[in-house]
Design an enzyme around this catalytic site. Structure first.
Site, mmCIF file in Angstrom:
data_model
loop_
_atom_site.group_PDB
_atom_site.id
_atom_site.type_symbol
_atom_site.label_atom_id
_atom_site.label_comp_id
_atom_site.label_asym_id
_atom_site.label_seq_id
_atom_site.Cartn_x
_atom_site.Cartn_y
_atom_site.Cartn_z
ATOM 1 N N ASP A 154 0.841 -1.196 0.000
ATOM 2 C CA ASP A 154 0.000 0.000 0.000
ATOM 3 C C ASP A 154 0.879 1.250 0.000
ATOM 4 O O ASP A 154 1.877 1.331 0.728
ATOM 5 C CB ASP A 154 -0.892 -0.021 1.240
ATOM 6 C CG ASP A 154 -1.880 1.111 1.269
ATOM 7 O OD1 ASP A 154 -2.718 1.192 0.364
ATOM 8 O OD2 ASP A 154 -1.817 1.929 2.218
ATOM 9 N N GLU B 298 1.514 -0.656 -5.150
ATOM 10 C CA GLU B 298 0.480 0.332 -5.408
ATOM 11 C C GLU B 298 1.220 1.667 -5.473
ATOM 12 O O GLU B 298 1.499 2.289 -4.456
ATOM 13 C CB GLU B 298 -0.569 0.378 -4.305
ATOM 14 C CG GLU B 298 -1.716 1.327 -4.652
ATOM 15 C CD GLU B 298 -2.234 2.145 -3.475
ATOM 16 O OE1 GLU B 298 -3.330 2.722 -3.604
ATOM 17 O OE2 GLU B 298 -1.549 2.238 -2.440
#
Length: 545
Positions: free
Chosen positions: A221, A284
């Site tokens: 993330d 990401e």
């Protein structure tokens, strides 16, 4: 940090594990280069205990469905201990399962069952920030040692700089003693200071904890956010969230993040006992250009990076082709595969974003025909629309309560899946669901689409089966305006019409329709008529692997 219970024996994930019945093993080496990975938003996938929240035990019972769909791996969103200020992306303990989702043994059993079915497992890791309930941050607030693990600044009348939260409002919050701390997202998500060696050591240990339990990789993330520019300079204007992915910001896509990813790649490779490279890292990463994105997947860094440039394209042949070419060129230069994605838990679902189910089905066939890996967000295979009329009282997206940040409407793509039945909760759980499901979803359930050859579920199953026989690079072919046409190898063509009218495309004799996103008539005199908003797979028989 504490564990909920004594863990059971680690579940090793050796390369070359048995494939599921009726489907031969794929080569273990580089499995991620052309894999199809299904994203499970755990809270909205399947509820085993009837509390309205999806959980790991529920997800485990639905793994046969995913094996039958034909995907290669699953990606689980965070299931760690969390106050849920941001859907679990505010982690209080990275080694513990939140009671909402079960216990540690449930995670281990999920991994074992997935492996038994031939599915690999990728878990989310959240390294840019922790929860404000994390023991480290609680210690820092109490005035103890450890503030250097975060970005604290001394008391002052104004915030240390003009940075804004992605969710809207200032990126700085004042503590009771007058100090300031940085949070690029919600105030409950303080940013970690990755210049501190304890932070780096802690996360390497967290990765080992889950690798030892058999996970096959990590979706990282905010992989672009862990390093901030020296001195944390002002940006100089507002609405900074609109700049993400368009230019380098002093808090995103700093070159220093690559040192972290190189270290993590070495750790992942240390679990590769036979040279097959089966433990992966997925970034990401929002980067302003495909070339900047390609830096994250150089040979000594991560394995995949989500292609948000492709996701952001309008339903336009020229725009789509440009994104495909730019991605292929940039990633090919570093020897990395492209990773195609149409949706996830943060963006409007394709059916709604593109304006129709027909376009979403066509986009799905286009993305699955491209060389590289592909991600499917839960519900895309059912053709689910975005839920745009959720009552304000039901919304839980933290951006909804703030201004000038993200649109605050991410809850609409997180509504729990419909499995069966004519009324909510459509087999999701016993009594209800944490977000209300629309009253007209009865025809979109898995059960309703089973056995219907025209359903979106049938389309995905057929596409994923045929996709296993695809090989070779992409080569563009001449096509009418508004149409993309390309071939792969000698026996496969993909034709997609993004225009408003039917178009004719020449096809060679001896070839046939393999799959269409909508009804397509047989060619007449060597011309295939492709309806508007339709994608066609055409050619000779694509053999099974």
């Amino acid at each position: 940090m504490t564990q909920q219970e004594t863990p059971s024996a680690p579940t090793a994930a050796p390369a070359g594990r048995a494939g599921r019945a009726g489907r031969p093993n794929r080569a273990a080496a580089g499995w991620w280069r052309d894999a199809v990975i299904y994203q499970i938003y755990v809270r909205s996938f399947a509820d085993s205990d009837g509390d309205g929240n999806g959980d790991l035990a529920g997800a485990r019972t639905r793994l046969p469905y995913l094996a039958g769909l034909g995907v290669d791996a699953v990606w689980l969103t965070p299931f760690y201990a969390s106050p849920q200020a941001d859907g679990g992306y505010d982690v209080a303990d990275y080694r513990t399962v939140d009671p909402m989702y079960g216990v540690l043994a449930d995670a281990e059993e999920f991994i074992r069952e997935a492996h038994r079915l031939g599915l690999r497992v990728i878990v989310d890791i959240v390294p840019n920030h922790t929860s404000d309930r994390h023991p480290w941050f609680q210690q820092a607030l109490a005035g103890g040692s450890g503030r250097e693990r975060y970005h604290f600044r001394p008391p002052s009348p104004e915030p240390p700089n003009d940075w804004e939260s992605v969710f809207g409002g200032p990126a700085w919050t004042r503590t009771p003693d007058g100090s300031w701390y940085l949070h690029l997202f919600a105030p409950e998500q303080p940013d970690l200071n990755w210049e501190h060696p304890e932070v780096r050591a802690e996360f390497e240990d967290i990765l080992r904890f889950w690798l030892d339990r058999g996970v096959d990789g990590f979706r990282i993330d905010v992989a672009h956010g862990m390093v901030k520019a020296p001195g944390m300079p002002d940006i100089g204007h507002g609405e900074q969230a609109k700049l993400i992915g368009k230019q380098i910001l002093p808090f995103f896509d700093q070159d220093g993040v690559h040192d972290i990813h190189r270290a993590w790649r070495k750790l992942l490779d240390s679990y590769d006992t036979d040279g097959n490279g089966d433990r992966i890292g997925v970034a990401e990463a929002w980067a302003p250009t495909p070339e900047r994105l390609a830096l994250y997947v150089r040979p000594d860094e991560l394995h995949q990076a989500f292609n948000f440039h492709f996701l952001a394209c309008a339903w336009d042949a020229g725009e789509l082709r440009e994104a495909i070419d730019q991605s292929a060129d940039a990633l090919g230069a570093v020897g990395a595969p492209a990773t195609w994605v149409l949706g996830n838990h943060d963006v409007v679902r394709p059916r709604t974003r593109y304006g129709s189910l027909a376009r979403a089905r066509a986009a799905a066939l286009l993305s699955l025909a491209l060389p590289g890996a592909a991600y499917v967000y839960q519900g895309e295979e059912l053709g689910l629309p975005e839920v745009t009329d959720l009552p304000d009282a039901a919304r839980q997206d933290p951006a909804f309560q703030r201004t000038a940040g993200q649109d605050g409407l991410r809850d609409g793509c997180r509504v729990p899946l419909p499995w069966s039945g004519d009324a909510a909760p459509y087999g999701f759980g016993a009594d209800g669901s944490w977000l209300p499901q629309p009253a007209d979803w009865g025809g979109l359930t898995v059960a309703a689409q089973e056995g219907d050859p025209g359903s979106t579920l049938a389309l995905y199953r057929a596409a994923l089966k045929l996709r296993r026989g695809l090989d070779g690079p992409l080569a563009w072919e001449e096509s009418p305006e508004g149409v993309l046409a390309f071939r792969r190898g000698d026996g496969f063509r993909c034709i997609v019409n993004t225009g408003a009218r039917e178009v004719g495309v020449p096809v060679a004799g001896g070839t046939r329709l393999l799959l269409g996103s909508g009804p397509v008539a047989a060619p007449v005199e060597g011309v295939l008529r492709v309806p508007a908003d339709t994608c066609v797979w055409w050619g000779t028989h694509v053999p099974s692997p």
